[in-house]
Design a protein around this motif. Sequence first.
Motif, short mmCIF file in Angstrom:
data_model
loop_
_atom_site.label_atom_id
_atom_site.label_comp_id
_atom_site.label_asym_id
_atom_site.label_seq_id
_atom_site.Cartn_x
_atom_site.Cartn_y
_atom_site.Cartn_z
N SER A 117 41.88 49.49 34.73
CA SER A 117 41.10 48.82 33.70
C SER A 117 41.97 47.83 32.93
CB SER A 117 40.49 49.84 32.74
OG SER A 117 41.53 50.53 32.10
N ARG A 118 43.29 47.88 33.17
CA ARG A 118 44.14 46.91 32.48
C ARG A 118 43.94 45.53 33.07
NH1 ARG A 118 49.76 48.70 33.31
NH2 ARG A 118 48.81 49.88 34.97
N PRO A 119 43.99 44.50 32.24
CA PRO A 119 43.80 43.17 32.80
C PRO A 119 44.96 42.77 33.68
CG PRO A 119 44.30 43.06 30.45
CD PRO A 119 44.18 44.50 30.79
N ALA A 120 44.68 41.93 34.68
CA ALA A 120 45.73 41.40 35.52
C ALA A 120 46.52 40.37 34.73
CB ALA A 120 45.11 40.74 36.73
N VAL A 121 47.69 39.99 35.24
CA VAL A 121 48.48 38.96 34.55
C VAL A 121 48.34 37.66 35.31
CG1 VAL A 121 50.82 38.22 33.97
CG2 VAL A 121 50.11 40.58 33.55
N ASP A 122 47.98 36.61 34.59
CA ASP A 122 47.90 35.29 35.19
C ASP A 122 49.34 34.80 35.32
OD1 ASP A 122 47.88 32.48 35.45
OD2 ASP A 122 45.78 32.46 34.79
N TYR A 123 49.83 34.64 36.56
CA TYR A 123 51.25 34.35 36.75
C TYR A 123 51.64 32.98 36.20
CZ TYR A 123 50.18 31.28 40.67
OH TYR A 123 49.71 30.27 41.45
N ARG A 124 50.65 32.09 36.02
CA ARG A 124 51.00 30.76 35.53
C ARG A 124 51.19 30.76 34.02
NH1 ARG A 124 46.69 28.64 39.58
NH2 ARG A 124 46.16 30.78 39.08
N THR A 125 50.41 31.58 33.32
CA THR A 125 50.52 31.57 31.86
C THR A 125 51.27 32.80 31.36
OG1 THR A 125 48.47 32.80 31.67
CG2 THR A 125 48.29 30.41 31.64
N ARG A 126 51.52 33.76 32.26
CA ARG A 126 52.18 35.03 31.89
C ARG A 126 51.38 35.78 30.84
NH1 ARG A 126 55.29 35.99 35.85
NH2 ARG A 126 56.53 34.24 36.48
N GLN A 127 50.12 35.52 30.77
CA GLN A 127 49.28 36.24 29.80
C GLN A 127 48.31 37.12 30.56
OE1 GLN A 127 47.26 33.75 26.97
NE2 GLN A 127 49.00 32.38 26.88
N PRO A 128 47.89 38.22 29.94
CA PRO A 128 46.89 39.04 30.61
C PRO A 128 45.61 38.22 30.79
CG PRO A 128 47.68 40.09 28.61
CD PRO A 128 48.21 38.70 28.60
N ALA A 129 45.05 38.27 31.98
CA ALA A 129 43.81 37.53 32.24
C ALA A 129 42.72 38.51 32.64
CB ALA A 129 44.02 36.51 33.36
N SER A 130 41.50 38.18 32.32
CA SER A 130 40.36 39.01 32.72
C SER A 130 39.42 38.17 33.56
CB SER A 130 39.59 39.52 31.50
OG SER A 130 40.45 40.23 30.66
N PRO A 131 38.70 38.82 34.50
CA PRO A 131 37.69 38.07 35.24
C PRO A 131 36.39 37.95 34.45
CG PRO A 131 37.94 40.30 36.12
CD PRO A 131 38.86 40.20 34.95
N TYR A 132 35.75 36.81 34.61
CA TYR A 132 34.50 36.54 33.90
C TYR A 132 33.50 35.92 34.88
CZ TYR A 132 36.99 37.04 29.46
OH TYR A 132 37.70 37.52 28.40
#
Length: 356
Positions: free
Chosen positions: A15-30
């Motif tokens: 349930s943890r968000p994935a990390v967007d490797y380009r921004t290094r921030q947690p990303a969620s799908p929408y």
Amino acid sequence: MPRPHSSRTSGRKSSRPAVDYRTRQPASPYELEVLPGLEQVAETELAGVALARDIHGLRFWYPGDPERLTRLRAAVAVYRVHSWDVPRPRGLLGNQQLGELLSYLRGVVEYGGHRSFRISAAGKESAVMQRLAEEIQRGLELPHDPAEGELVLRLRPEENGPGWEVLARLTPRPLSARAWRECNMSGGLNATIAYAAHKLAGQRDEDRIFNPMCGSGTLLIERALMGPYDAMVGVDISESAVECTRTNLKAARKEIEVARIDALQTGLPPRSFDLVMADLPWGDAVGSHRSNAALYPAFLTEMHRLTSKRGRLCVITHEIKLLEGVLREQTAWDARELFQVYSGGHYPKAYLLQKR
Ligand SMILES: C[S@@+](CC[C@H](N)C(=O)[O-])C[C@H]1O[C@@H](n2cnc3c(N)ncnc32)[C@H](O)[C@@H]1O
């Protein structure tokens, strides 16, 4: 690389968000919900969201503040998505899956402040769905309101995988139910259609815009919110429609001149406008087929007089046969279809007419 659909490599989803490797921030799908026919407009708008990544149609990953997504104007709603490697919804009732589901939904409610929830899924009356609803009600301490629940949960099989996904609407109300709409009227246009029509008719800072049958003011207000224009006025033949527009303009904090005037007899000088945006009577909630048969050709003639040399006229109507017949019989305008959309049981079309 994060994908909008669940990765099959790790087995059960976290349930943890994935990390967007380009921004290094947690990303969620929408995922965006859009009126059928407006997908392209919504995709173009989505492409302007700087941090949206891995966009596949209306699905994407986003690491930023969801508030940005709630400002999208072509979408009816925006949902956060979570998927599980379970073969059927019953699998979501497992200890671990339920824990993940509740923590995911808590995050959405924390953001949106929803006060109730409902489930929208095939077989939502089934015993499993009822159990799920009970668990969510208990776990989130949120009342289950099957008819009006604010947190809309859509359960469905994954499109590209064997699991199931739960989509949770970010906002208690759809995005298309604009905050400015304090007055509604029968025949009022869905605001996402108004946005799409303006985008495709062309948004120009120097336009002098006329909205001849403004009704509740949807086309006026959506344009005012989109950005600068040179001038804009609206008229309607009905006093209550003009009042309705004024109420909505006030709520939107926009000052636009509106008046109760017959659009065919404004008395304005020729070539007063560069863009006319018209949602004509469709012949059911407003007007009749009989009156429209006289109104439509007269309207095209008068708008031709009122538009500038390179002026555009955007017409939205459900009277497709009538309008296309009238267009075939005239030589003053070149017309092309902008879109056809499904909304509220109707399939209206929008056309862009340009002076020959
Ligand atoms: C389909 S409704 C417009 C709805 C509007 N787009 C909205 O979102 O509320 C058509 C409107 O045309 C107006 N109307 C019909 N004939 C008119 C005329 N000759 N001049 C001005 N307005 C007219 C009706 O009063 C009605 O408000």
